[in-house]
Design a protein around this motif. Structure first.
Motif, PDB file in Angstrom:
ATOM      1  N   VAL A  41     -79.366  -5.963  17.610  1.00  0.00           N
ATOM      2  CA  VAL A  41     -79.862  -4.733  18.217  1.00  0.00           C
ATOM      3  C   VAL A  41     -79.543  -3.500  17.355  1.00  0.00           C
ATOM      4  CG1 VAL A  41     -79.455  -3.286  20.248  1.00  0.00           C
ATOM      5  CG2 VAL A  41     -79.804  -5.743  20.520  1.00  0.00           C
ATOM      6  N   ILE A  42     -78.396  -3.545  16.654  1.00  0.00           N
ATOM      7  CA  ILE A  42     -77.990  -2.377  15.852  1.00  0.00           C
ATOM      8  C   ILE A  42     -78.403  -2.589  14.388  1.00  0.00           C
ATOM      9  CG2 ILE A  42     -76.032  -0.981  15.064  1.00  0.00           C
ATOM     10  CD1 ILE A  42     -74.642  -1.593  17.685  1.00  0.00           C
ATOM     11  N   ASP A  43     -79.149  -1.631  13.854  1.00  0.00           N
ATOM     12  CA  ASP A  43     -79.665  -1.734  12.487  1.00  0.00           C
ATOM     13  C   ASP A  43     -78.563  -1.348  11.482  1.00  0.00           C
ATOM     14  OD1 ASP A  43     -80.932  -1.461  10.081  1.00  0.00           O
ATOM     15  OD2 ASP A  43     -82.644  -0.322  10.856  1.00  0.00           O
ATOM     16  N   LYS A  84     -79.010   1.770   9.322  1.00  0.00           N
ATOM     17  CA  LYS A  84     -78.941   3.117   9.910  1.00  0.00           C
ATOM     18  C   LYS A  84     -77.571   3.452  10.503  1.00  0.00           C
ATOM     19  CE  LYS A  84     -83.786   3.575  11.381  1.00  0.00           C
ATOM     20  NZ  LYS A  84     -84.612   3.646  12.595  1.00  0.00           N
ATOM     21  N   CYS A  85     -76.873   2.451  11.035  1.00  0.00           N
ATOM     22  CA  CYS A  85     -75.627   2.709  11.772  1.00  0.00           C
ATOM     23  C   CYS A  85     -74.549   3.287  10.846  1.00  0.00           C
ATOM     24  CB  CYS A  85     -75.133   1.401  12.391  1.00  0.00           C
ATOM     25  SG  CYS A  85     -73.527   1.548  13.178  1.00  0.00           S
ATOM     26  N   THR A  86     -73.867   4.344  11.324  1.00  0.00           N
ATOM     27  CA  THR A  86     -72.786   4.952  10.535  1.00  0.00           C
ATOM     28  C   THR A  86     -71.416   4.624  11.129  1.00  0.00           C
ATOM     29  OG1 THR A  86     -72.979   6.942  11.859  1.00  0.00           O
ATOM     30  CG2 THR A  86     -74.217   6.908   9.773  1.00  0.00           C
ATOM     31  N   ASN A  87     -71.375   3.704  12.096  1.00  0.00           N
ATOM     32  CA  ASN A  87     -70.126   3.284  12.749  1.00  0.00           C
ATOM     33  C   ASN A  87     -69.405   4.449  13.430  1.00  0.00           C
ATOM     34  OD1 ASN A  87     -70.529   0.639  11.902  1.00  0.00           O
ATOM     35  ND2 ASN A  87     -69.431   0.954   9.991  1.00  0.00           N
ATOM     36  N   CYS A  88     -70.178   5.367  14.025  1.00  0.00           N
ATOM     37  CA  CYS A  88     -69.543   6.536  14.652  1.00  0.00           C
ATOM     38  C   CYS A  88     -68.845   6.172  15.962  1.00  0.00           C
ATOM     39  CB  CYS A  88     -70.577   7.635  14.899  1.00  0.00           C
ATOM     40  SG  CYS A  88     -71.747   7.213  16.215  1.00  0.00           S
ATOM     41  N   GLY A  89     -69.259   5.069  16.614  1.00  0.00           N
ATOM     42  CA  GLY A  89     -68.571   4.611  17.824  1.00  0.00           C
ATOM     43  C   GLY A  89     -69.082   5.226  19.113  1.00  0.00           C
ATOM     44  N   LEU A  90     -70.105   6.083  19.026  1.00  0.00           N
ATOM     45  CA  LEU A  90     -70.615   6.745  20.228  1.00  0.00           C
ATOM     46  C   LEU A  90     -71.147   5.732  21.245  1.00  0.00           C
ATOM     47  CD1 LEU A  90     -70.860   9.840  20.771  1.00  0.00           C
ATOM     48  CD2 LEU A  90     -73.308   9.559  20.370  1.00  0.00           C
ATOM     49  N   CYS A  91     -71.810   4.685  20.753  1.00  0.00           N
ATOM     50  CA  CYS A  91     -72.387   3.682  21.674  1.00  0.00           C
ATOM     51  C   CYS A  91     -71.287   3.041  22.509  1.00  0.00           C
ATOM     52  CB  CYS A  91     -73.190   2.629  20.908  1.00  0.00           C
ATOM     53  SG  CYS A  91     -72.336   1.929  19.502  1.00  0.00           S
ATOM     54  N   LEU A  92     -70.165   2.724  21.886  1.00  0.00           N
ATOM     55  CA  LEU A  92     -69.058   2.108  22.625  1.00  0.00           C
ATOM     56  C   LEU A  92     -68.503   3.092  23.654  1.00  0.00           C
ATOM     57  CD1 LEU A  92     -66.996  -0.282  22.887  1.00  0.00           C
ATOM     58  CD2 LEU A  92     -65.556   0.986  21.315  1.00  0.00           C
ATOM     59  N   PHE A  95     -69.810  -2.122  12.604  1.00  0.00           N
ATOM     60  CA  PHE A  95     -68.562  -2.469  13.282  1.00  0.00           C
ATOM     61  C   PHE A  95     -68.836  -2.805  14.754  1.00  0.00           C
ATOM     62  CE2 PHE A  95     -64.513  -0.878  15.299  1.00  0.00           C
ATOM     63  CZ  PHE A  95     -63.723  -1.925  14.848  1.00  0.00           C
ATOM     64  N   TYR A  96     -70.067  -2.493  15.213  1.00  0.00           N
ATOM     65  CA  TYR A  96     -70.419  -2.696  16.625  1.00  0.00           C
ATOM     66  C   TYR A  96     -71.619  -3.633  16.749  1.00  0.00           C
ATOM     67  CZ  TYR A  96     -67.479   1.392  16.914  1.00  0.00           C
ATOM     68  OH  TYR A  96     -66.420   2.245  16.789  1.00  0.00           O
ATOM     69  N   ALA A  97     -71.696  -4.329  17.891  1.00  0.00           N
ATOM     70  CA  ALA A  97     -72.867  -5.168  18.183  1.00  0.00           C
ATOM     71  C   ALA A  97     -73.059  -5.163  19.692  1.00  0.00           C
ATOM     72  CB  ALA A  97     -72.635  -6.589  17.686  1.00  0.00           C
ATOM     73  N   GLU A 110     -78.578   7.749  23.038  1.00  0.00           N
ATOM     74  CA  GLU A 110     -77.575   8.680  22.499  1.00  0.00           C
ATOM     75  C   GLU A 110     -77.206   8.431  21.037  1.00  0.00           C
ATOM     76  OE1 GLU A 110     -74.548  10.134  24.823  1.00  0.00           O
ATOM     77  OE2 GLU A 110     -75.677  10.007  26.695  1.00  0.00           O
ATOM     78  N   CYS A 111     -77.595   7.290  20.487  1.00  0.00           N
ATOM     79  CA  CYS A 111     -77.236   7.018  19.084  1.00  0.00           C
ATOM     80  C   CYS A 111     -77.846   8.095  18.187  1.00  0.00           C
ATOM     81  CB  CYS A 111     -77.747   5.643  18.661  1.00  0.00           C
ATOM     82  SG  CYS A 111     -77.566   5.376  16.889  1.00  0.00           S
ATOM     83  N   PRO A 112     -77.019   8.851  17.448  1.00  0.00           N
ATOM     84  CA  PRO A 112     -77.556   9.954  16.640  1.00  0.00           C
ATOM     85  C   PRO A 112     -78.401   9.477  15.458  1.00  0.00           C
ATOM     86  CG  PRO A 112     -75.178   9.722  16.311  1.00  0.00           C
ATOM     87  CD  PRO A 112     -75.556   8.750  17.375  1.00  0.00           C
ATOM     88  N   GLU A 113     -78.296   8.188  15.125  1.00  0.00           N
ATOM     89  CA  GLU A 113     -79.023   7.671  13.953  1.00  0.00           C
ATOM     90  C   GLU A 113     -80.254   6.857  14.350  1.00  0.00           C
ATOM     91  OE1 GLU A 113     -77.853   8.704  11.135  1.00  0.00           O
ATOM     92  OE2 GLU A 113     -75.982   9.474  11.988  1.00  0.00           O
ATOM     93  N   THR A 114     -80.592   6.827  15.630  1.00  0.00           N
ATOM     94  CA  THR A 114     -81.647   5.938  16.166  1.00  0.00           C
ATOM     95  C   THR A 114     -81.518   4.516  15.594  1.00  0.00           C
ATOM     96  OG1 THR A 114     -83.277   6.589  14.512  1.00  0.00           O
ATOM     97  CG2 THR A 114     -83.321   7.807  16.605  1.00  0.00           C
ATOM     98  N   ALA A 115     -80.265   4.035  15.594  1.00  0.00           N
ATOM     99  CA  ALA A 115     -79.995   2.709  14.995  1.00  0.00           C
ATOM    100  C   ALA A 115     -80.163   1.580  16.004  1.00  0.00           C
ATOM    101  CB  ALA A 115     -78.573   2.693  14.430  1.00  0.00           C
ATOM    102  N   ILE A 116     -80.362   1.921  17.294  1.00  0.00           N
ATOM    103  CA  ILE A 116     -80.368   0.871  18.322  1.00  0.00           C
ATOM    104  C   ILE A 116     -81.791   0.609  18.821  1.00  0.00           C
ATOM    105  CG2 ILE A 116     -79.537   0.267  20.641  1.00  0.00           C
ATOM    106  CD1 ILE A 116     -76.945   1.657  19.964  1.00  0.00           C
ATOM    107  N   ASP A 117     -82.190  -0.666  18.696  1.00  0.00           N
ATOM    108  CA  ASP A 117     -83.507  -1.072  19.187  1.00  0.00           C
ATOM    109  C   ASP A 117     -83.288  -2.210  20.188  1.00  0.00           C
ATOM    110  OD1 ASP A 117     -85.989  -2.033  19.673  1.00  0.00           O
ATOM    111  OD2 ASP A 117     -86.528  -2.429  17.584  1.00  0.00           O
TER     112      ASP A 117
END
Ligand SMILES: Cc1cc2nc3c(=O)[nH]c(=O)nc-3n(C[C@H](O)[C@H](O)[C@H](O)COP(=O)(O)OP(=O)(O)OC[C@H]3O[C@@H](n4cnc5c(N)ncnc54)[C@H](O)[C@@H]3O)c2cc1C
Ligand code: SF4
Ligand code: SF4
Length: 409
Positions: free
Chosen positions: A102-104, A107-115, A135-137, A157-164
């Motif tokens: 789900v996490i690209d 694009k993901c910068t491992n900011c941790g916001l999703c968690l 670091f997240y899945a 909320e992902c600032p990088e639109t990394a989640i599909d």
């Protein structure tokens, strides 16, 4: 980038080490890992240095290999992927199925916001190492979107639109000049032993303890999250066991358990530790010294317990026969750690079928014929340093093979 391609199956210590060695030799590597995160079992192990002195447990060596592999220009990683089938003409052609991630990673910068934003405990998984990227899945078994479409917070909320969240599984075809099978081992599952694993909360395995130490640095009782006053380690669970036809010694568990026991004594000095064993496997001069030191803090009991009962206050009663006096005795502790051994991993069956190679009499797999190689604990019990050395030498054999040179079998 080299024009030769090697398919490495398994991204644990063995697969990572061989991939890095080959990549440094200019070979392109396609690294296929079944789980969402690279690193295998050992990426979950804690550094066990005592008084800031290295005890050679090997945990940091795996971190180093992971770090080298993740951004290596010659290594392409496919996580959550498995080989479906493979054919060999001049080269190997492998069909790979990748479950949806789900996490690209691009694009993901491992900011941790999703968690932080996710309302559902356990829906966002974290890797064991900061070197895991991402670091997240998303854990689709817990995620509310996959349950009833009721949440899209992480995607929104992902600032990088990394989640599909609607990502689909994909199929890939990989052409390779050689294949390395590095699918590792399976820890023995102690649920059928009379020790209460899976029934009593305060019975854990050595691997559970490694992860507890890595994640929090402390050992707590799973039943109430309090520090245990007394811990018992039980060695050789699933190894050297004629009833199971597991006659081999797993080699690594004595060292691992003693290092963890000493680390606990350093961090939680009031904790008493009892160590049930048959023989302690000590490898090398340094380890013998370490073992002598360990015996000052740890009560060694030469016996393998018969069974364990949980008392009303959740403490555990261990029954055993003293090896010297032959008396029946009992020991009452707060936490039991089962030193589970190394057993053949279940996917050896699939690999045997795909590559038409049979396992040995213990069920492990070893080959270096016709462009198919094995490395690491898929061959049998090995420590981290042994796995790294073995994988390095197999990588050189592969390099010779793909360069068309003769190799000694
Ligand atoms: C309780 C315990 C404690 C230990 N403690 C220590 C210690 O302190 N020090 C030490 O030196 N050693 C220790 N070891 C040994 C150490 O864990 C191994 O040496 C090391 O993990 C071996 O790495 P590996 O890559 O061979 O296997 P693994 O770590 O098992 O990695 C195999 C990888 O392959 C992947 N895989 C499996 N099947 C497939 C498939 N079909 N397709 C794609 N990928 C697949 C897995 O997901 C995994 O990522 C311990 C072992 C145990 C059981
Ligand atoms: S919020 Fe987005 S960028 Fe941040 S860790 Fe999660 S997926 Fe990666
Ligand atoms: S969709 Fe909601 S429940 Fe699922 S991982 Fe994202 S935030 Fe968590």
């Amino acid at each position: 980038m080299g024009d030769k391609n090697v398919l490495v199956i398994g991204g644990g210590t063995a697969g990572l080490s061989a991939a890095v060695e080959l990549a440094n030799l200019g070979v392109h590597v396609e690294l296929i890992e079944k789980s969402k995160f690279l690193g295998g079992h050992a990426i979950g192990y804690a550094c066990k240095a005592i008084e800031n002195t290295c005890v050679k447990c090997g945990a940091c060596m795996v971190e180093e290999k992971l770090q080298s592999a993740v951004f290596h220009p010659n290594i392409n990683v496919l996580a959550a992927s498995q080989v479906q089938n493979i054919s060999q003409n001049n080269r190997f052609s492998a069909n790979i199925r990748q479950e949806f991630l789900v996490i690209d990673p691009e694009k993901c910068t491992n900011c941790g916001l999703c968690l932080n934003r996710c309302p559902m405990e356990g829906a966002i998984l974290q890797g064991f190492s900061k070197n895991n990227h991402p670091f997240y899945a998303v854990n689709i078994k817990k995620c509310l979107y996959f349950k009833d479409r009721s949440c899209t917070i992480c995607r929104d909320e992902c600032p990088e639109t990394a989640i599909d969240l609607d990502k689909k599984a994909s199929e890939h075809t990989i052409e390779a000049d050689a294949v390395l099978i590095a699918i590792g081992f399976q820890p023995f599952n102690p649920k059928d032993k009379p020790y209460g694993y899976g029934r009593f909360n305060n019975v854990v395995t050595g691997l559970d303890l490694e992860r507890m130490l890595k994640q929090s640095g402390r050992v707590k009782k799973p039943s109430d999250n309090k520090l245990p006053q007394k811990i018992a380690f039980i060695q050789c669970v699933g190894s050297r066991d004629a009833k199971l036809n597991h006659l081999w010694c797993s080699k690594v568990c004595c060292g691992s358990a003693l290092r963890m026991a000493r680390l606990i004594k350093e961090r939680q000095p009031k904790t008493e530790i009892a160590f049930f064993y048959m023989d302690v496997q000590t490898f090398g001069k340094d380890f013998e010294l370490f073992y002598r030191e360990a015996q000052k803090d740890i009560r060694m009991i030469r016996a393998i317990p018969g069974d364990i009962y949980e008392m009303d206050d959740r403490r555990l009663k261990i029954n055993f026969v003293n090896n010297s006096t032959h008396e029946t005795k009992e020991e009452i502790v707060d936490l039991v750690v089962l030193s589970v051994g190394i057993t053949p991993v279940e996917d050896i069956g699939t690999m045997s079928r795909i590559f038409k190679i049979g396992p040995d009499e213990s069920g492990f797999l070893r080959t270096d014929h016709n462009g198919v190689f094995t490395a690491g604990t898929v061959q049998g019990p090995m420590s981290i340093p042994e796995t790294i050395a073995n994988s390095g030498s197999v990588a050189w054999k592969i390099k010779k093979y793909i360069d068309g040179l003769t190799i000694d079998n």
